[in-house]
Write an enzyme that holds these catalytic residues in place. Sequence first.
Site, mmCIF file in Angstrom:
data_model
loop_
_atom_site.group_PDB
_atom_site.id
_atom_site.type_symbol
_atom_site.label_atom_id
_atom_site.label_comp_id
_atom_site.label_asym_id
_atom_site.label_seq_id
_atom_site.Cartn_x
_atom_site.Cartn_y
_atom_site.Cartn_z
ATOM 1 N N ASN A 73 -5.255 -3.818 -7.214
ATOM 2 C CA ASN A 73 -6.445 -3.365 -6.487
ATOM 3 C C ASN A 73 -6.405 -1.882 -6.128
ATOM 4 O OD1 ASN A 73 -8.809 -3.724 -4.438
ATOM 5 N ND2 ASN A 73 -7.101 -2.928 -3.202
ATOM 6 N N LYS A 117 -11.366 2.457 -15.487
ATOM 7 C CA LYS A 117 -11.946 1.123 -15.281
ATOM 8 C C LYS A 117 -12.362 0.488 -16.602
ATOM 9 C CE LYS A 117 -11.515 1.140 -10.745
ATOM 10 N NZ LYS A 117 -10.456 0.328 -10.117
ATOM 11 N N TYR A 173 -12.484 7.932 -13.326
ATOM 12 C CA TYR A 173 -12.694 6.577 -12.794
ATOM 13 C C TYR A 173 -13.261 5.668 -13.888
ATOM 14 C CZ TYR A 173 -13.964 3.144 -9.163
ATOM 15 O OH TYR A 173 -14.070 2.022 -8.382
ATOM 16 N N ASP A 189 0.863 -1.190 0.000
ATOM 17 C CA ASP A 189 0.000 0.000 0.000
ATOM 18 C C ASP A 189 0.895 1.234 0.000
ATOM 19 O OD1 ASP A 189 -3.235 0.277 0.805
ATOM 20 O OD2 ASP A 189 -2.056 2.109 1.101
#
Length: 262
Positions: free
Chosen positions: A92, A161, A157, A39
């Site tokens: 992710n 995506k 976004y 992360d």
Amino acid sequence: MGQKWLDGKTAVITGAASGIGFAIAERFAQQGANVIVSDIREQAAMDSARVLAERGYTAVGRAVNAAAEEDLQALVDFALQAFGTVEIWVNNAGMQHVANVEEFPVPTYRRMIDLMLVGPFIATKHIFPVMKRHQYGRILNIASINGLIGFAGKAAYNSAKHGVIGLTKVAALEGAGFGITVNALCPGYVDTPLVRNQLADLARVRGISPEQVLEEVIYPLVPQRRLLEPAEVADYALFLASHHGRSITGQAVVIDGGYVAQ
Ligand SMILES: NC(=O)c1ccc[n+]([C@@H]2O[C@H](COP(=O)([O-])OP(=O)(O)OC[C@H]3O[C@@H](n4cnc5c(N)ncnc54)[C@H](O)[C@@H]3O)[C@@H](O)[C@H]2O)c1
């Protein structure tokens, strides 16, 4: 006790200190995988890995900017040094910013594309040789139903995506002869910090409260009228990452409480 689904496998998950990424790390670790919790928030990555280790799982934390090639290369090297190989890679890490197109800051648009589209491409580029060498690999890209349908206010976004689903198909074709599957998961609304912040953003854009956003904007779109739990996404990720998912590749699988069925 029967064999666990991911016994002896090593999984790298980006953005795993929180939300869906952490749920995936936890589920994979429960099923016997060595997990690398990476992360951009280093302390949070270390803390999350420690939580898993304290439960008896094999987990290590690692700082990464999942948009930066040098960090992703270093993450591959770190995983190889720690566990010898990597069978599973989950792209992710993500972020959200909601604004209408004409108010959307160009640097924010670029940052989001870098993180959620260019980053998964770079990670795939660097992990493919490892997976090809072992004739085995599972790559999961956490896309979204916003990779399949539009949503006003989410230009960056939706672009990222939609793009990562295209990347998924190409990587699936290139990996198919080497025992590698590549799939995109398309969750609807999952109860994570990212969505809670987005509710606040949507509330601002529409001039209503976050609770009204849920009741008036989100729930009418979701036949099950609820936010999904991160563990529900992790269960599907586990299936795709395991031997059971071996025939599924190049797919954008939907987990959305019925959202896109309408
Ligand atoms: N929550 C939802 O409803 C939902 C729905 C569909 C798809 N998704 C996708 O799932 C993924 C995870 O989202 P979430 O809801 O769990 O969000 P979250 O905010 O809970 O977690 C995202 C994590 O990514 C990390 N991160 C941010 N920028 C990073 C970077 N540059 N490098 C490495 N890590 C970074 C954050 O620190 C955070 O820990 C995202 O790709 C998101 O787009 C979420």
